[in-house]
Design a protein around this motif. Sequence first.
Motif, PDB file in Angstrom:
ATOM      1  N   ARG A 141      81.274  40.008  51.978  1.00 44.72           N
ATOM      2  CA  ARG A 141      82.616  40.538  52.248  1.00 44.72           C
ATOM      3  C   ARG A 141      82.581  42.046  52.443  1.00 44.72           C
ATOM      4  NH1 ARG A 141      85.422  38.185  47.086  1.00 44.72           N
ATOM      5  NH2 ARG A 141      83.540  39.166  46.336  1.00 44.72           N
ATOM      6  N   TYR A 142      81.650  42.702  51.708  1.00 41.15           N
ATOM      7  CA  TYR A 142      81.555  44.156  51.834  1.00 41.15           C
ATOM      8  C   TYR A 142      81.022  44.533  53.224  1.00 41.15           C
ATOM      9  CZ  TYR A 142      81.887  43.885  46.730  1.00 41.15           C
ATOM     10  OH  TYR A 142      82.273  43.610  45.459  1.00 41.15           O
ATOM     11  N   GLN A 165      81.337  42.663  55.881  1.00 38.92           N
ATOM     12  CA  GLN A 165      82.419  42.343  56.821  1.00 38.92           C
ATOM     13  C   GLN A 165      83.449  43.477  56.846  1.00 38.92           C
ATOM     14  OE1 GLN A 165      84.547  38.310  57.493  1.00 38.92           O
ATOM     15  NE2 GLN A 165      85.611  39.287  55.822  1.00 38.92           N
ATOM     16  N   LEU A 166      83.731  44.010  55.641  1.00 40.26           N
ATOM     17  CA  LEU A 166      84.678  45.128  55.544  1.00 40.26           C
ATOM     18  C   LEU A 166      84.160  46.320  56.358  1.00 40.26           C
ATOM     19  CD1 LEU A 166      87.106  46.604  54.115  1.00 40.26           C
ATOM     20  CD2 LEU A 166      85.390  47.400  52.485  1.00 40.26           C
ATOM     21  N   SER A 202      82.093  46.349  58.863  1.00 44.47           N
ATOM     22  CA  SER A 202      82.172  46.190  60.320  1.00 44.47           C
ATOM     23  C   SER A 202      83.616  46.207  60.789  1.00 44.47           C
ATOM     24  CB  SER A 202      81.408  44.962  60.816  1.00 44.47           C
ATOM     25  OG  SER A 202      81.699  43.866  60.028  1.00 44.47           O
ATOM     26  N   VAL A 218      77.529  51.141  52.013  1.00 45.07           N
ATOM     27  CA  VAL A 218      77.775  49.827  51.409  1.00 45.07           C
ATOM     28  C   VAL A 218      76.500  49.244  50.804  1.00 45.07           C
ATOM     29  CG1 VAL A 218      78.524  47.460  51.847  1.00 45.07           C
ATOM     30  CG2 VAL A 218      79.699  49.342  52.961  1.00 45.07           C
ATOM     31  N   GLY A 231      75.567  49.263  46.806  1.00 49.29           N
ATOM     32  CA  GLY A 231      75.714  47.869  46.391  1.00 49.29           C
ATOM     33  C   GLY A 231      74.462  47.286  45.756  1.00 49.29           C
TER      34      GLY A 231
END
Lengths: 273, 271
Positions: free
Chosen positions: B171-172, B174-175, B177, B190, B194
């Motif tokens: 999800r990170y 995806q965020l 991009s 990220v 992370g």
Amino acid sequence: MTAPQVLAGRGLTFQYQGAQSPLFSDLDIHVQRGEIIAVLGPSGVGKSSLLRVLGGLQAPARGEVTLDGEPLLAPHPRVAIAFQDPSLLPWLTLEKNVAFGLDFKRQPRRDKAERAALVDEALREVGLSDFRRAYPSELSGGMSQRAALARCLARRPEVLLLDEPFGALDEVTRREMQALLLQIVADYDTAALLITHDIDEALAVADRIVLLGGAPASAIGQWDVRVAQPRADAIEELGQMRIEILQALRGAVRRPRKDIQTCALTASLAVAC
Amino acid sequence: MTAATQVVSSALGSATSRSLDAGLKRAALGSLGVGLLFVGWWLVTDYSAAQGSFLARFSLARTMSALAGLLADSSFWNHVGVSLQRVAVGLGLATLVGAPLGVAVGLSKTLEAATTPAFQLLRMISPLSWMPIAVMAFGVGDRPVYFLLAFAAVWPIVLNTAAGVRGLDRRYLQLASSLAATRWETVRRVVAPGIVAHVLTGVRLSIGVSWIILVPCEMLGVTAGLGYFILDARDRLAYPELMATIIVIGALGYMLDGAARGLQNRWARQN
């Protein structure tokens, strides 16, 4: 409506790699400034994929997405996406989460003071100014989703794409978030496209409802909701539309009966607006 | 204070005291275990060994008095400092090479497929086997020791970093991009933050490995350090000092691991 189409998808067809048939095909959809479009449909119909295609996160097999008439081929700084999960980065404070991405290379150039002002305003808009130093683990589900919206707003987007962002919230919080969305669209004159599987949510906020159904999916119905906000008093008028949408959903969805019933149940369980 | 907050805070209070009790019990049991180790040592070398016998040279009582002497001696602390510095340099080099390499391997499936067998093969070779080659390549002194320590420490860091990248919440990404991040921005903003917890796990394992191979590495061509001091004590027939050094090595290793664990927990608590 005479407002120009901000974001438009024409003849969109999308197919997962290795899939036998497309998820949706020849889909036309557009959204205008100051307008909220709700895209309804049963689970698995391709709503989220449609949003990803419209947001430039995935390329369509056929068709094109345009932003103010220009082809949109990749995520664009003027299009903000809020996902079902708030996706706040756990190592950043709320303030830094909201500011996240503002200084990316592909975003418009803004100096530090401008960025700080945008973050301040976004936090104020969603009512989280007092929590700017909190970490995501300290926030409730509703607050996290507000923070995710603030992250979108800080970039002053022209288009807000919302992928069931209130789906996981409790009923009361969801109502609050719906009111906040209406306020945001009014304050910022944004075009918003909301993916949802909840008919009542669509009826509560949308100016236009697009129903997806079939396999491959297409727009099987469209309703203009010409009821002024707040809509709490328009139960009768919306109730009629709700029945129509449910019937359209039942009639056109080529899914196992179980799925349709689940969908109808979701709608009937939710309190009427 | 309202009744509700009182209930919450008293519940929190008893939870804290419960975890404190559990912590104390754990510490007491741990100390008991270490105590038994020393009792065993005493039984073998002091209680049952005959005066002047081979075992009696390693007597606990004499070791303890040698330890007190060493701890009061600044030249011994110099050896400790040199050893710690070597571990720090080796670990630093291993992190500098291992973390970016791990990120690259974690991000690229092709690179991962190409490197995994090679890494596993290299990882299974005892770092000490490279000792003659290291001395030939880097000469006598600190440099071959740095090389060997870094070589031993790099694998846990590479493998844990790569695992961290692969396990990163999609999800990170995806965020990132969706915010039109470039590849480099995604890695820096990220991926890197992370995977800190995974890199720290790798570093902690590396500290253990480095500390274990440090002593044999220091038994070769160097003139300071705890490994050198052990050989020196043997040559001087100073067995109590030798045993005292072994205790110091164990205690320092335990403390290093504790510090790394503390760092890891602190990061985990913050997130």
